[in-house]
Design an enzyme around this catalytic site. Structure first.
Site, PDB file in Angstrom:
ATOM      1  N   SER A 217       0.842  -1.189   0.000  1.00 17.82           N
ATOM      2  CA  SER A 217       0.000   0.000   0.000  1.00 17.82           C
ATOM      3  C   SER A 217       0.880   1.242   0.000  1.00 17.82           C
ATOM      4  CB  SER A 217      -0.942  -0.018   1.211  1.00 17.82           C
ATOM      5  OG  SER A 217      -1.920   0.989   1.085  1.00 17.82           O
ATOM      6  N   ASN A 218       0.353   2.388   0.347  1.00 18.15           N
ATOM      7  CA  ASN A 218       1.147   3.614   0.389  1.00 18.15           C
ATOM      8  C   ASN A 218       0.698   4.467   1.568  1.00 18.15           C
ATOM      9  OD1 ASN A 218      -1.069   5.422  -0.572  1.00 18.15           O
ATOM     10  ND2 ASN A 218      -0.935   4.055  -2.327  1.00 18.15           N
TER      11      ASN A 218
END
Ligand code: CTP
Length: 412
Positions: A217-218
């Site tokens: 993810s980020n």
């Protein structure tokens, strides 16, 4: 004697209704923020609130008498009607479980409750209570009723320590956060320039699962997209928000769909827009969509072995570019974001390249300072006609600048 110049506009006015909670002392801080911002504050306190904070404190700070008794001898007219008429926004801070129950039922048993029932202006509610009281089905039912009535806007409660020393969801939001929401409403005032515009906003990260417990993810927090959704709803837009996994509350008046992966986001947007993309007038694509996903998602948790592990990733669709490629007639308006580790002319050039490549109408380019301090530095708005550098600005201010652009383009 006449004074020179046009008469000045009356100061924006809030009625600050304080109810009986230990958090009542925070109302003093909220009032201080208003006074500093040049807002006139008309305080009103319930009898229980006076057990926690002296009316003299609020009177001294605001320079106004504190309303409390509806039947005060010598009082001309009806105090709750006068206060309701004077208010641009009514702020109930802190709001107890009991106050919420009375608001939901429409009771007007004291001046704070009566003002809330009498006003036609927005009511900002900052609940404060023990987490068990907030979680109680009766309180939650009252909150739902108030939200459905469309008059109240909730700020908090938040997770944290409450009066009993326990921790949970029930603590009043920070005074600055309450004041910010109210000041934003006052600023927006009569600005309903997005009335009727159907706006689709995406927000937050996407999460690409590797196995049942791990993912790629980020760092996107979702706050920018939520700010766009919230500000647009305040300006009259019909807002649908598609959010990746974030723990943010849904802004009042906004319809929300939660998604996890880029593919889910793509599918939900497709369903909302329809095959001919006629489901929205504008799409503001703030979501930080993962460009890649694991080629395979393991059904069982991946086990550690001594050997190096190679992950094979496959590209996700570029959702925005896909929409840019198929839309006809310039609708929906497409707004993209570009988060880059560049600044100045380089940032602008990247944004202009994305504008062309994705065939969108506006790119909001945001320079990330460093990995450790991922706060935005430069912001530049790039459309086909111009580049407008905005420097550093808060998320709500940026949301409003983007929406200014959307409002103008929706009318043209
Ligand atoms: N976006 C999208 N689908 C993707 C990736 C991004 O719709 N798979 C959207 C984002 O929501 C954003 C815009 O495209 O509005 C720009 O995202 P960014 O990641 O900067 O663009 P990329 O094309 O992935 O460029 P880069 O190679 O710089 O990562």
């Amino acid at each position: 004697m006449s004074t020179a110049g046009p008469p000045s506009a009356p100061a924006p006015t809030v009625v600050l209704g304080v109810s009986g909670s230990i958090a009542a002392f925070k109302a003093v801080e909220v009032a201080r923020h208003f006074v500093r911002a040049g807002v006139r504050v008309l305080p009103a306190m319930t009898a229980a609130a006076r057990q926690f904070v002296g009316p003299a404190t609020l009177a001294g700070l605001t320079g106004e008498r504190v309303a409390g008794d509806m039947f005060e001898p010598g009082l001309a007219g009806e105090i709750h009607v006068a206060l309701a008429r004077a208010a641009d926004v009514v702020v109930l801070c802190p709001a107890t479980a009991d106050l919420l129950a009375d608001l939901a039922a429409g009771h007007a048993t004291d001046v704070v409750r009566a003002v809330a029932l009498c006003t036609s202006r927005p009511i900002v509610v900052a609940p404060a209570m023990h987490p068990a009281m907030w979680a109680h089905p009766a309180t939650q039912r009252n909150v739902r009723t108030l939200l459905a009535d469309g008059r109240c806007r909730f700020v908090g409660p938040v997770e944290g320590e409450v009066a009993s020393g326990e921790t949970g969801l029930g603590r009043m939001a920070e005074p600055l956060d309450v004041a910010d929401v109210v000041l934003g409403l006052l600023r927006q005032g009569a600005r309903r320039d997005l009335e009727g515009v159907r706006l689709l906003v995406t927000a937050g990260p996407t999460v690409e699962d590797l196995d049942p417990v791990r993912f790629l993810s980020n760092r996107s927090s979702g706050t920018m997209g939520f700010a766009v959704a919230e500000c647009a709803a305040l300006r009259g837009a019909r807002v649908t928000l598609v959010a990746g996994p974030v723990g943010l509350p849904t802004p009042t008046g906004v319809t929300r769909h939660d998604v996890r992966s880029a593919l889910e986001l793509d599918a939900v947007l497709g369903a909302l827009l329809g095959a001919d993309l006629s489901g929205a007038d504008a799409l503001v694509m703030v979501a930080a969509v993962a460009d890649y996903r694991p080629a395979e998602r393991a059904a069982q948790k991946l086990k550690r072995s001594g050997a190096p592990l190679t992950l094979t990733l496959e590209p996700n669709p570029d959702i925005l570019a896909g929409l840019g490629a198929v839309r006809r007639g310039g609708r929906p308006l497409l707004v993209g974001f570009a988060l880059e580790t560049a600044s100045g002319p380089e940032l602008e050039a990247i944004a202009r390249a994305k504008l062309a490549h994705k065939r969108v109408d506006l790119v909001v380019a945001n320079g990330v300072a460093t990995l450790e301090q991922p706060e935005s530095s430069d912001v530049v708005l790039v459309d086909e006609a111009a580049s407008v550098p905005l420097g550093r600005l808060g998320k709500r201010d940026l949301a409003d600048r983007i929406l200014d652009w959307v409002a103008v383009r929706c009318r043209s």
